[in-house]
Design an enzyme around this catalytic site. Structure first.
Site, PDB file in Angstrom:
ATOM      1  N   TRP A   1      41.619  32.157  27.289  1.00 44.89           N
ATOM      2  CA  TRP A   1      41.957  32.109  27.922  1.00 44.89           C
ATOM      3  C   TRP A   1      41.713  30.085  28.202  1.00 44.89           C
ATOM      4  O   TRP A   1      42.192  29.378  28.832  1.00 44.89           O
ATOM      5  CB  TRP A   1      40.591  31.822  28.538  1.00 44.89           C
ATOM      6  CG  TRP A   1      39.805  33.681  28.710  1.00 44.89           C
ATOM      7  CD1 TRP A   1      39.080  34.187  28.619  1.00 44.89           C
ATOM      8  CD2 TRP A   1      40.597  34.124  30.350  1.00 44.89           C
ATOM      9  NE1 TRP A   1      39.283  35.638  28.894  1.00 44.89           N
ATOM     10  CE2 TRP A   1      40.279  35.591  30.058  1.00 44.89           C
ATOM     11  CE3 TRP A   1      41.360  34.092  30.833  1.00 44.89           C
ATOM     12  CZ2 TRP A   1      41.053  36.395  31.112  1.00 44.89           C
ATOM     13  CZ3 TRP A   1      41.875  34.355  31.757  1.00 44.89           C
ATOM     14  CH2 TRP A   1      41.183  36.661  31.624  1.00 44.89           C
TER      15      TRP A   1
ATOM     16  N   ASP B   1      34.845  26.075  30.729  1.00 46.30           N
ATOM     17  CA  ASP B   1      35.192  27.305  31.439  1.00 46.30           C
ATOM     18  C   ASP B   1      33.834  27.911  30.299  1.00 46.30           C
ATOM     19  O   ASP B   1      34.242  28.542  29.451  1.00 46.30           O
ATOM     20  CB  ASP B   1      35.986  28.102  31.208  1.00 46.30           C
ATOM     21  CG  ASP B   1      36.113  29.702  31.707  1.00 46.30           C
ATOM     22  OD1 ASP B   1      35.585  30.397  32.043  1.00 46.30           O
ATOM     23  OD2 ASP B   1      37.677  30.328  31.133  1.00 46.30           O
TER      24      ASP B   1
ATOM     25  N   LYS C   1      31.016  38.281  35.004  1.00 49.17           N
ATOM     26  CA  LYS C   1      29.790  38.392  33.924  1.00 49.17           C
ATOM     27  C   LYS C   1      28.923  38.774  33.750  1.00 49.17           C
ATOM     28  O   LYS C   1      28.044  39.195  33.370  1.00 49.17           O
ATOM     29  CB  LYS C   1      30.877  37.528  32.723  1.00 49.17           C
ATOM     30  CG  LYS C   1      32.867  38.425  32.753  1.00 49.17           C
ATOM     31  CD  LYS C   1      33.476  37.081  32.540  1.00 49.17           C
ATOM     32  CE  LYS C   1      34.769  37.989  32.431  1.00 49.17           C
ATOM     33  NZ  LYS C   1      35.748  36.803  32.427  1.00 49.17           N
TER      34      LYS C   1
HETATM   35  C1  LIG Z   1      36.985  36.481  32.459  1.00 49.23           C
HETATM   36  C2  LIG Z   1      37.379  35.607  31.793  1.00 49.23           C
HETATM   37  C3  LIG Z   1      38.201  34.568  32.554  1.00 49.23           C
HETATM   38  C4  LIG Z   1      39.156  34.900  34.112  1.00 49.23           C
HETATM   39  O1  LIG Z   1      38.637  34.840  35.052  1.00 49.23           O
HETATM   40  P1  LIG Z   1      39.436  35.855  36.663  1.00 49.23           P
HETATM   41  O2  LIG Z   1      38.256  35.086  37.308  1.00 49.23           O
HETATM   42  O3  LIG Z   1      39.311  36.720  36.379  1.00 49.23           O
HETATM   43  O4  LIG Z   1      40.277  34.992  36.787  1.00 49.23           O
HETATM   44  C5  LIG Z   1      38.215  32.747  32.532  1.00 49.23           C
HETATM   45  N1  LIG Z   1      37.959  32.509  31.490  1.00 49.23           N
HETATM   46  C6  LIG Z   1      36.743  33.501  30.638  1.00 49.23           C
HETATM   47  C7  LIG Z   1      35.837  32.506  29.646  1.00 49.23           C
HETATM   48  C8  LIG Z   1      36.520  34.433  31.004  1.00 49.23           C
HETATM   49  O5  LIG Z   1      35.613  34.933  29.931  1.00 49.23           O
END
Ligand SMILES: *Cc1c(COP(=O)(O)O)cnc(C)c1O
Length: 354
Positions: A98, A165, A189
């Protein structure tokens, strides 16, 4: 009974699912489904407002910040962040897939300095000795590395504002928001169903870039319109609100952090003591959210058998990401301790068989 360890969309509190389902049938006593009510209806605006206010309360967000909910998910923010915050130069830390996707997007907007990367060891550790250029507009990092199971447990020191993020560990611990220009995360999540990102922005960090920003990609548009410039993901916002209410009632991020540390410690202890398994992440960088492990080298051939065995005991989604192999147990805020205990019992039972 099923014990769901899915990395995302992930387990939500039963209470949140029930209240969301209730709103699908009849939203706030209107006799209309949340799926079919106007986002401009007078009953809906309080939902967005309370959700934003609760994010602020739960994470102790300073007054000069805004909270918005936008469709698109965290991946959308990989480009929206540099669009809005990168004027000349930004610093990025690469700790996983990511993080590298976020860095790739930023390159389209200016100079990007990769301060460090743990790609040399398949992202099994968090680099420590790196220098953040003092003239960068911001320092971007992925707080929790969902795929490889490493986590930055404390807000890093930096000469420039942070941007993070936090998709997979937001609301799992206290954060010093004042060090950040922006925190974002996909909802699926730790918060709500899929399809949305929650974004926390320092108001006066916006408006500093020279480029034209398309309306929908401009954070200011959504701040000015309280996340309702266009039709927002209404059902997801409602579920997020129920989740935030649950979180607050449970004791907030301090309680979430206690539970996360306990869940992870139990699992890592089992991984470290069970002769069949070994952890994949560097011990000091182990994630509290995504616990990753593989078969010990001498038991490699038992991998498929363990997966089948675990499945027969009700474990769901414990297969590791294809780039890591082995197993991953994702344990976000709503993960019941009994599911963790059930997985551990299953690991012990399998060990006893061999
Ligand atoms: C799951 C995840 C993403 C991607 O998320 P989307 O909502 O599918 O775009 C980005 N960064 C991290 C750290 C993630 O766990």
């Amino acid at each position: 009974m099923k014990h769901n360890f899915c990395a995302g969309p992930a387990v939500l509190p039963q209470e949140v699912i029930e209240k969301s389902a209730q709103a699908v049938h009849d939203f706030a006593g209107t006799g209309i489904s949340i799926l079919s009510i106007s986002h401009r209806a007078k009953e809906f605006k309080p939902i967005v407002d309370e959700a934003a206010a609760l994010v602020k309360e739960i994470l102790d967000v300073p007054d000069d910040y805004s909270v918005i909910f936008l469709a698109g998910g965290a991946s959308m923010e990989f480009c929206r962040v540099p669009y809005n915050f990168l004027n000349k130069k930004a610093a990025y830390l690469t700790t996983g897939l990511w993080a590298s996707k976020a860095l790739k997007e930023a390159k389209g907007f200016g100079e990007v300095v990769e301060v460090a990367s743990s790609a040399d060891a398949n992202y099994t550790y968090i680099p420590k000795d790196y220098v953040i250029p003092a003239d960068a507009d911001y320092f971007h990092f992925t707080a929790n590395n969902t795929i490889y199971g490493t986590e930055i447990h404390i807000d890093p020191d930096s000469p420039v504002p942070l941007i993070s993020d936090m998709s997979s560990d937001i609301f799992s611990r206290p954060v010093d928001v004042s060090k950040y220009n922006c925190i974002y995360g996909g909802a699926q999540k730790n918060l709500a169903p899929a399809g949305m990102a929650v974004i926390i922005i320092k108001n006066d960090a916006l408006g500093k870039v020279d480029r034209y920003i398309p309306t929908m990609l401009n954070y200011q548009t959504h701040i000015d319109n309280g996340s309702m410039y266009n039709t927002p993901p209404t059902f997801t916002i409602l579920s997020a609100l129920e989740s935030l209410r649950w979180l607050k009632a449970q004791g907030g991020v301090r309680e979430m952090s206690k539970r996360a540390v306990t869940r992870a410690a139990k699992l890592y202890t089992e991984i470290d003591h069970n002769k069949l398994f070994v952890g994949t992440a560097e011990v000091e960088d182990r994630s509290y959210m995504n616990i990753c492990w593989v078969m010990a080298p001498e038991y490699q051939e038992l991998e498929e058998e363990f997966l089948q065995f675990a499945q027969s005991r009700g474990m769901v989604e414990i297969k590791g990401h294809r780039t890591v192999g082995g197993f991953r147990a994702s344990c976000y805020n709503a993960q019941p301790m009994e599911s963790v205990d059930a997985l551990i019992a299953c690991m012990r039972e399998f060990e006893a068989k061999h």
